[in-house]
Design an enzyme around this catalytic site. Structure first.
Site: not given
Ligand code: AMP
Ligand code: ZN
Length: 112
Positions: A29, A98
């Site tokens: 993440d 995810h």
């Molecule tokens: P959620 O809030 O459950 O939808 O989680 C989305 C997650 O994706 C968050 O923890 C973000 O930090 C992560 N995220 C968003 N963009 C990226 C990226 N490019 N690479 C890795 N993690 C990401």
């Protein structure tokens, strides 16, 4: 499709990938909420758990086994949390299914 996780899976967006097979990809993440914070996603674009179909049963099971394997590999199998946020009001910001694999600190229950 303008989906950040599809772009990570295809390699269009760089990410730190820790696991990949034909059905599942796992990567670190970008904004970790624990010392270990890995996202585990299906290769197939599915918006959320609520949008899964009977045909997704296999990949949903596989994600849990991949989580367990990663936890073993990282020596965190004694204490980790696996969670999906389903829907905006539950905290889902990326609309590609995810699971967060979190470990390395104490967790509260119930989660906030
Ligand atoms: P959620 O809030 O459950 O939808 O989680 C989305 C997650 O994706 C968050 O923890 C973000 O930090 C992560 N995220 C968003 N963009 C990226 C990226 N490019 N690479 C890795 N993690 C990401
Ligand atoms: Zn996607």
């Amino acid at each position: 499709m303008d989906c950040v996780f599809c772009k990570i899976i295809s390699g269009e967006i760089k990410s730190s990938i820790v696991y990949r097979d034909e059905d599942v990809v796992a990567f670190k993440d970008l904004n970790p909420q624990a010392p270990t914070h890995i996202l585990i996603v299906p290769v197939k674009h599915i918006d959320s758990l609520s949008n899964c179909l009977k045909e997704d049963e296999g990949v949903l099971g596989k994600i849990q086994l991949v989580a367990s394997k990663i936890a073993n590999d990282l020596c965190i199998s004694d204490a980790f949390r696996l969670v999906t946020n389903n829907g905006t009001k539950a905290g889902q910001t990326v609309k590609h299914l995810h699971y967060h694999l979190l470990a390395g600190r104490r967790f509260k229950w119930p989660p906030g």
